[in-house]
Enzyme design. Sequence first.
Site, short mmCIF file in Angstrom:
data_model
loop_
_atom_site.label_atom_id
_atom_site.label_comp_id
_atom_site.label_asym_id
_atom_site.label_seq_id
_atom_site.Cartn_x
_atom_site.Cartn_y
_atom_site.Cartn_z
N SER A 179 0.75 -1.30 0.01
CA SER A 179 -0.17 -0.12 -0.03
C SER A 179 0.88 1.36 0.08
CB SER A 179 -1.02 0.04 1.09
OG SER A 179 -2.10 0.83 1.12
N ASP A 323 -5.06 -3.61 -3.12
CA ASP A 323 -4.18 -3.02 -1.89
C ASP A 323 -3.28 -4.34 -1.28
OD1 ASP A 323 -2.97 -2.21 0.50
OD2 ASP A 323 -4.91 -0.92 0.82
#
Length: 500
Positions: A179, A323
């Site tokens: 991320s 993510d």
Amino acid sequence: MPSDSIPDIERRMARAANYHQWAEAAGEHDRWSGKEAWRIRDESGLYDWRSIQSRFENIQRLRDEEDDRALLFTLNEGIHGNMDGIANEGLWQEARFGTKTLIHGYVEVVADALLHLADPAVASITPEEKLDFFHRASHCYGRSSLLLSGSGSFLYFHVGVAQALLEEGLLPTIIAGSSGGSAVGAMLCTHSDAELAKLLQPARLAESGRGDQAAASGPRYGLWLGDRAAQEEVAASIARVVPDLTFQQAYELTGRHLNISVAPAQKHQNGRLLNAMTSPNVCIREAVLASCAVPGVYPPVALMARDHRGCRVPYLPDRLWVDGSVTHDLPTKRLSRLYGVNHHIVSQANPLITPFTTDMKQPRNSFEAIRRALGSSAKTWMSLNLQLLEKPLSVFAPQLQELASMSLAVLNQDYLGDINIIRPPLFWPPSKLLAPPTDEEIAMLVDLGRRTTWPKIEMVRLQTEISRTLEAIIERFDAPGEDASLHHKPATAERKRRQR
């Protein structure tokens, strides 16, 4: 005895402009508090001090007698990261600066002995024997990595951590990010040290985030935009700080191994750790964009790669990715398999996780023990409730069931390493977790990352010194046409104090 009181010294530590100033004040704090006497005293129930003292004196005696073959035999039996308990984290909970001087001296004398044996002037051992020994020692000792967690708008905390490690020459060559951490990892692994020294400055980061809009009055974009801007602007922001390179090209440019976690957007697929070994031709920019694609906020991302002609082509065109922190915020097991990593330095800034974690696995006092117990209980309670809700939600609210599954995957991961640099609590409205920070907030987060890292610098230095020495020796041996000699470090004050 210095004239400052402990409160005065603590204020100097809090106001230090750099690590040198902080370390000087921390050493003075130990002298005032009596912890320096604790450091000098070898005895402790936290490690086998008698064994370490005996090993220290034996290596030093063999060096004095110039018995290099016996030295090689001794080191063959004693290259381990936690030899006789010297890596016990309790040894780092007493003094503000460092730990037992015996442990510092032992690590230094081992590293110095390794450099000595690598010298071509040591002719009693053949180069083949030396190289075999160094490879085996490196394999047994293991390697260190830096892991940068998911972070949202707190990713600039990672920048401060990296900056502090880089300034002390302690930035590992194996870096993993997910991320927001993937964006910082990509910067670190696509620029030289000299370039990073400029790029990681808060003003430069803020300027890079603005891009062509610096003179405009419109919105400013940072490395992380959240739900307040289109994903194309996220891609443009990443492109301003990350060159258009593949993982293999980045490794060849900097010698650093970049690892980026991505999670599958489809069911029944596995997350991936992208790097120069498993996916050398994948383009880094799209990998970062995918790892930052928070489900429900951004659409999934298709990865790109370069083919044998150097043209950009889709990579696994039937797959989309989101993510990376959903499945592997800290991919420790995969790093172990790929690189032989057994020592993890974690920069933890994940806003979902930091309320439940502390920087040491063993609590230092009753307050921390209670806080850890409450955090663990809260995680367990949330995990059990999500498990109970998964099946009903799959029938009545499939979208909420996917969110519950994702939350469960996040909660059930391990978020600590061997050395943990954890973002201190901040009052940060939830609406800003995925929003672009202001210039002032960027500067504050970078500074916070640096200051949170300073108390861990000597721990990082000591616990990675032998592995860094072995890596440097092997690199020199493996370099064609290079002289295998390395400069010897001068004896430190602690080593001189122990020489007899």
